[in-house]
Design an enzyme around this catalytic site. Structure first.
Site, PDB file in Angstrom:
ATOM      1  N   THR A  40      -8.501 -10.291 -15.174  1.00  0.00           N
ATOM      2  CA  THR A  40      -7.987 -11.250 -14.184  1.00  0.00           C
ATOM      3  C   THR A  40      -8.958 -12.403 -13.949  1.00  0.00           C
ATOM      4  OG1 THR A  40      -7.508 -11.442 -11.823  1.00  0.00           O
ATOM      5  CG2 THR A  40      -8.981  -9.697 -12.433  1.00  0.00           C
ATOM      6  N   ASP A  41      -8.420 -13.520 -13.472  1.00  0.00           N
ATOM      7  CA  ASP A  41      -9.300 -14.646 -13.101  1.00  0.00           C
ATOM      8  C   ASP A  41     -10.054 -14.360 -11.808  1.00  0.00           C
ATOM      9  OD1 ASP A  41      -7.148 -14.832 -11.337  1.00  0.00           O
ATOM     10  OD2 ASP A  41      -6.822 -16.980 -11.637  1.00  0.00           O
ATOM     11  N   GLU A  42      -9.642 -13.289 -11.081  1.00  0.00           N
ATOM     12  CA  GLU A  42     -10.310 -13.005  -9.801  1.00  0.00           C
ATOM     13  C   GLU A  42     -11.770 -12.606  -9.984  1.00  0.00           C
ATOM     14  OE1 GLU A  42      -8.369 -10.838  -6.727  1.00  0.00           O
ATOM     15  OE2 GLU A  42      -6.401 -11.572  -7.279  1.00  0.00           O
ATOM     16  N   TYR A  96     -11.151  -4.930  -5.380  1.00  0.00           N
ATOM     17  CA  TYR A  96     -10.349  -4.999  -6.617  1.00  0.00           C
ATOM     18  C   TYR A  96     -11.045  -5.870  -7.658  1.00  0.00           C
ATOM     19  CZ  TYR A  96      -6.956  -7.026  -9.859  1.00  0.00           C
ATOM     20  OH  TYR A  96      -6.328  -7.495 -10.992  1.00  0.00           O
ATOM     21  N   LYS A 115     -12.627  -4.901 -11.375  1.00  0.00           N
ATOM     22  CA  LYS A 115     -12.203  -5.524 -12.632  1.00  0.00           C
ATOM     23  C   LYS A 115     -13.406  -6.186 -13.320  1.00  0.00           C
ATOM     24  CE  LYS A 115      -8.559  -5.852 -14.147  1.00  0.00           C
ATOM     25  NZ  LYS A 115      -7.761  -4.996 -15.066  1.00  0.00           N
TER      26      LYS A 115
HETATM   27  P1  NAD Z   1       0.767  -2.861 -11.670  1.00  0.00           P
HETATM   28  O1  NAD Z   1       0.070  -2.349 -10.465  1.00  0.00           O
HETATM   29  O2  NAD Z   1       2.160  -3.377 -11.551  1.00  0.00           O
HETATM   30  O3  NAD Z   1       0.791  -1.728 -12.795  1.00  0.00           O
HETATM   31  C1  NAD Z   1      -0.318  -0.910 -13.078  1.00  0.00           C
HETATM   32  C2  NAD Z   1       0.169   0.249 -13.922  1.00  0.00           C
HETATM   33  O4  NAD Z   1      -0.968   1.051 -14.263  1.00  0.00           O
HETATM   34  C3  NAD Z   1       1.165   1.160 -13.209  1.00  0.00           C
HETATM   35  O5  NAD Z   1       2.235   1.484 -14.056  1.00  0.00           O
HETATM   36  C4  NAD Z   1       0.355   2.404 -12.882  1.00  0.00           C
HETATM   37  O6  NAD Z   1       1.134   3.586 -12.822  1.00  0.00           O
HETATM   38  C5  NAD Z   1      -0.613   2.418 -14.054  1.00  0.00           C
HETATM   39  N1  NAD Z   1      -1.846   3.170 -13.774  1.00  0.00           N
HETATM   40  C6  NAD Z   1      -2.617   3.125 -12.662  1.00  0.00           C
HETATM   41  N2  NAD Z   1      -3.648   3.961 -12.783  1.00  0.00           N
HETATM   42  C7  NAD Z   1      -3.549   4.529 -14.014  1.00  0.00           C
HETATM   43  C8  NAD Z   1      -4.324   5.456 -14.736  1.00  0.00           C
HETATM   44  N3  NAD Z   1      -5.445   6.005 -14.209  1.00  0.00           N
HETATM   45  N4  NAD Z   1      -3.943   5.808 -15.979  1.00  0.00           N
HETATM   46  C9  NAD Z   1      -2.804   5.283 -16.521  1.00  0.00           C
HETATM   47  N5  NAD Z   1      -2.013   4.432 -15.872  1.00  0.00           N
HETATM   48  C10 NAD Z   1      -2.387   4.039 -14.637  1.00  0.00           C
HETATM   49  O7  NAD Z   1      -0.204  -3.968 -12.262  1.00  0.00           O
HETATM   50  P2  NAD Z   1       0.146  -5.327 -13.035  1.00  0.00           P
HETATM   51  O8  NAD Z   1       0.333  -6.399 -12.047  1.00  0.00           O
HETATM   52  O9  NAD Z   1       1.161  -5.059 -14.063  1.00  0.00           O
HETATM   53  O10 NAD Z   1      -1.264  -5.587 -13.735  1.00  0.00           O
HETATM   54  C11 NAD Z   1      -1.549  -5.020 -15.013  1.00  0.00           C
HETATM   55  C12 NAD Z   1      -2.959  -5.416 -15.417  1.00  0.00           C
HETATM   56  O11 NAD Z   1      -3.061  -6.839 -15.469  1.00  0.00           O
HETATM   57  C13 NAD Z   1      -4.031  -4.959 -14.425  1.00  0.00           C
HETATM   58  O12 NAD Z   1      -5.154  -4.551 -15.148  1.00  0.00           O
HETATM   59  C14 NAD Z   1      -4.342  -6.195 -13.608  1.00  0.00           C
HETATM   60  O13 NAD Z   1      -5.661  -6.184 -13.165  1.00  0.00           O
HETATM   61  C15 NAD Z   1      -4.128  -7.288 -14.646  1.00  0.00           C
HETATM   62  N6  NAD Z   1      -3.721  -8.590 -14.123  1.00  0.00           N
HETATM   63  C16 NAD Z   1      -2.670  -8.685 -13.255  1.00  0.00           C
HETATM   64  C17 NAD Z   1      -2.266  -9.956 -12.808  1.00  0.00           C
HETATM   65  C18 NAD Z   1      -1.104 -10.119 -11.862  1.00  0.00           C
HETATM   66  O14 NAD Z   1      -0.888 -11.226 -11.366  1.00  0.00           O
HETATM   67  N7  NAD Z   1      -0.321  -9.098 -11.593  1.00  0.00           N
HETATM   68  C19 NAD Z   1      -2.955 -11.101 -13.235  1.00  0.00           C
HETATM   69  C20 NAD Z   1      -4.030 -10.944 -14.127  1.00  0.00           C
HETATM   70  C21 NAD Z   1      -4.398  -9.695 -14.559  1.00  0.00           C
HETATM   71  O1  DAU Z   2      -5.268 -13.935  -9.964  1.00  0.00           O
HETATM   72  C1  DAU Z   2      -4.790 -12.777 -10.593  1.00  0.00           C
HETATM   73  C2  DAU Z   2      -4.510 -11.712  -9.559  1.00  0.00           C
HETATM   74  O2  DAU Z   2      -3.322 -12.112  -8.884  1.00  0.00           O
HETATM   75  C3  DAU Z   2      -4.341 -10.326 -10.166  1.00  0.00           C
HETATM   76  O3  DAU Z   2      -5.560  -9.931 -10.735  1.00  0.00           O
HETATM   77  C4  DAU Z   2      -3.919  -9.313  -9.092  1.00  0.00           C
HETATM   78  O4  DAU Z   2      -3.646  -8.061  -9.708  1.00  0.00           O
HETATM   79  C5  DAU Z   2      -2.661  -9.818  -8.425  1.00  0.00           C
HETATM   80  O5  DAU Z   2      -2.302  -8.953  -7.373  1.00  0.00           O
HETATM   81  C6  DAU Z   2      -2.880 -11.233  -7.882  1.00  0.00           C
HETATM   82  O6  DAU Z   2      -3.837 -11.217  -6.784  1.00  0.00           O
HETATM   83  P1  DAU Z   2      -3.569 -12.071  -5.458  1.00  0.00           P
HETATM   84  O7  DAU Z   2      -4.370 -11.494  -4.370  1.00  0.00           O
HETATM   85  O8  DAU Z   2      -3.720 -13.515  -5.726  1.00  0.00           O
HETATM   86  O9  DAU Z   2      -1.992 -11.756  -5.301  1.00  0.00           O
HETATM   87  P2  DAU Z   2      -1.095 -11.429  -4.018  1.00  0.00           P
HETATM   88  O10 DAU Z   2       0.311 -11.479  -4.495  1.00  0.00           O
HETATM   89  O11 DAU Z   2      -1.545 -10.217  -3.303  1.00  0.00           O
HETATM   90  O12 DAU Z   2      -1.355 -12.673  -3.080  1.00  0.00           O
HETATM   91  C7  DAU Z   2      -1.116 -14.008  -3.534  1.00  0.00           C
HETATM   92  C8  DAU Z   2      -1.525 -14.939  -2.408  1.00  0.00           C
HETATM   93  O13 DAU Z   2      -0.595 -14.792  -1.325  1.00  0.00           O
HETATM   94  C9  DAU Z   2      -2.883 -14.643  -1.831  1.00  0.00           C
HETATM   95  O14 DAU Z   2      -3.503 -15.865  -1.457  1.00  0.00           O
HETATM   96  C10 DAU Z   2      -2.592 -13.822  -0.591  1.00  0.00           C
HETATM   97  C11 DAU Z   2      -1.257 -14.364  -0.126  1.00  0.00           C
HETATM   98  N1  DAU Z   2      -0.366 -13.411   0.550  1.00  0.00           N
HETATM   99  C12 DAU Z   2      -0.103 -12.232  -0.073  1.00  0.00           C
HETATM  100  C13 DAU Z   2       0.724 -11.302   0.520  1.00  0.00           C
HETATM  101  C14 DAU Z   2       0.993  -9.973  -0.153  1.00  0.00           C
HETATM  102  C15 DAU Z   2       0.220 -13.735   1.770  1.00  0.00           C
HETATM  103  O15 DAU Z   2       0.001 -14.818   2.326  1.00  0.00           O
HETATM  104  N2  DAU Z   2       1.045 -12.810   2.357  1.00  0.00           N
HETATM  105  C16 DAU Z   2       1.318 -11.599   1.788  1.00  0.00           C
HETATM  106  O16 DAU Z   2       2.055 -10.788   2.387  1.00  0.00           O
END
Ligand code: NAD
Ligand code: DAU
Length: 358
Positions: free
Chosen positions: A136-138, A160, A164
């Site tokens: 992630t970019d975080e 988190y 990562k």
């Molecule tokens: P998600 O939470 O929707 O899915 C995570 C999956 O991993 C789930 O199916 C869960 O059951 C599985 N999991 C959790 N623990 C596990 C374990 N110990 N063994 C096997 N499976 C396990 O997450 P997502 O949003 O699909 O993100 C997927 C990946 O991409 C993550 O690594 C996250 O950090 C990264 N990522 C997410 C975003 C985003 O915006 N969602 C952006 C950049 C990177």
């Molecule tokens: O940047 C990549 C990341 O993006 C991934 O690594 C994470 O897995 C993914 O969850 C996401 O992180 P964020 O914290 O940016 O996503 P989230 O959807 O939780 O929140 C997006 C923005 O919205 C953040 O600034 C917080 C805000 N927010 C979020 C929620 C859930 C609100 O204002 N209200 C809310 O209820």
């Protein structure tokens, strides 16, 4: 080694499931490994049941013996790791699972790969094995102006992000020290079908449909760069085929928006597609609530490297991507009902308090 066979960990989650469908659709044989935590949903890949190109294994990336067995049985071309605890708010409420999966799980994968790949003759085989670690970019923290690049220093702020970042460091160290052919991608915020409704966009859609308050943390002026999940999946499949081990690739959507702007946009789409019976606009449900601790103000990335070296660029613009996403949730209210059972009863978002930033 099986040339077109890969193991996808976390493949029942949001991005993982989209990736599994993407790769099966491109003729790959996929073994999905998922622990099915609250965020994992078997139904996300159930449409592939019976397809000889796909199999599902229920298990954890922290189970080294299981990973060893899968590697020995399938000799895959790659492991693509999505498995993670992924929600920042949950990492603040309870960080332990994030340490277990995001750090210890990645360590376990790396050690199994080391045993499978390095301590055998496979390092010399003609078809190169890859470990593609999805990050992630975080990890870079928050940036006031400008954009993060692959050379930006790590500065994670949430548990988190720190977990990562730790995993990324392990992957880089195992690549350098032991020669694991690993690649890391660092992507911005994804949106699209199958996203668990605790994340901003699906949370706002599902809460609006339920006529519940739409909680904006603080002043809502925080900025995220949004990439459609299909664009992210395409980037990953291209990196898998053309990326260079040891390298990192940033993936961005070229769609920076303030949170309030995103939520208002969703409300406007819903006003058109599913007007409220009261006739009032959905924006009326917006409520400013207490801010997230250590809330990152702005993420912004420069995707020049992946564009120049891999030839990837995002195809969705935010307007059409968000319209498609809202439509997907409207068309899949059964899916929402199923996942709602997993989050009802637990506080979602930081609701209940008037924020200072209104
Ligand atoms: P998600 O939470 O929707 O899915 C995570 C999956 O991993 C789930 O199916 C869960 O059951 C599985 N999991 C959790 N623990 C596990 C374990 N110990 N063994 C096997 N499976 C396990 O997450 P997502 O949003 O699909 O993100 C997927 C990946 O991409 C993550 O690594 C996250 O950090 C990264 N990522 C997410 C975003 C985003 O915006 N969602 C952006 C950049 C990177
Ligand atoms: O940047 C990549 C990341 O993006 C991934 O690594 C994470 O897995 C993914 O969850 C996401 O992180 P964020 O914290 O940016 O996503 P989230 O959807 O939780 O929140 C997006 C923005 O919205 C953040 O600034 C917080 C805000 N927010 C979020 C929620 C859930 C609100 O204002 N209200 C809310 O209820």
């Amino acid at each position: 080694m099986s040339d077109r066979k890969i193991i996808v960990t976390g493949g029942a989650g949001f991005i993982g499931a989209n990736f599994v469908h993407h790769m099966v659709g491109r003729g790959w044989h996929v073994i999905t490994l998922d622990a099915l935590t609250y965020a994992g949903n078997r139904a996300n890949v159930a449409s592939l049941d019976g397809d000889p190109q796909h199999s599902f294994i229920h298990g954890s990336i922290t189970d080294g013996a299981l990973i060893d067995t899968l590697l020995a049985e399938h000799s895959p071309r790659a492991i693509v790791n999505f498995a993670a605890e992924s929600h920042v708010d949950r990492s603040i409420d309870g960080p332990k699972d994030f340490i277990d999966t995001n750090i210890v799980g990645v360590y376990t994968l790396l050690e199994s790969i080391r045993a499978y790949y390095i301590e055998s003759a496979r390092a010399n085989s003609e078809t190169a094995f890859r470990f593609l670690h999805v990050s992630t970019d975080e990890v870079y923290g928050s940036i006031e102006t400008g954009e993060f690049t692959e050379n930006s220093p790590y500065s994670p702020n949430s548990p988190y992000a720190a977990s990562k970042a730790s995993a990324d460091h392990l992957v880089h160290a195992w690549q350098k020290t032991f020669g694991i052919p690993a690649i890391v991608t660092n992507c911005t915020n994804n949106y699209g079908p199958f996203q668990f409704p605790e994340k901003l966009i699906p949370l706002m859609i599902t809460k609006a449909l339920a006529e519940q308050p739409l909680p904006i943390y603080g002043n809502g002026l925080q900025v995220r760069d949004w990439v459609h999940v299909e664009d992210h999946c395409r980037a990953l499949s291209m990196v898998l085929e053309h990326g260079i081990p040891g390298e990192t690739y940033i993936v961005g959507g070229n769609a920076s928006r303030q949170n309030l702007e995103v939520v208002r946009h969703i409300c406007d789409i819903l006003d058109r597609l599913r007007p409220r019976t009261s006739g009032k606009p959905y924006t009326e449900l917006i409520e400013h609530v207490t801010d997230r601790p250590a809330h990152d103000t702005r993420y912004a990335v420069d995707s020049a490297k992946i564009q120049a070296e891999i030839g990837w660029r995002p195809e969705y613009d935010f307007k059409s991507g968000i319209e498609q996403t809202v439509n997907w949730y409207l068309d899949n209210e059964d899916w929402i009902d199923v996942v709602r059972e997993k989050y009802d009863g637990r506080r979602l978002g930081r609701t209940g308090h008037r924020g200072s930033g209104t």
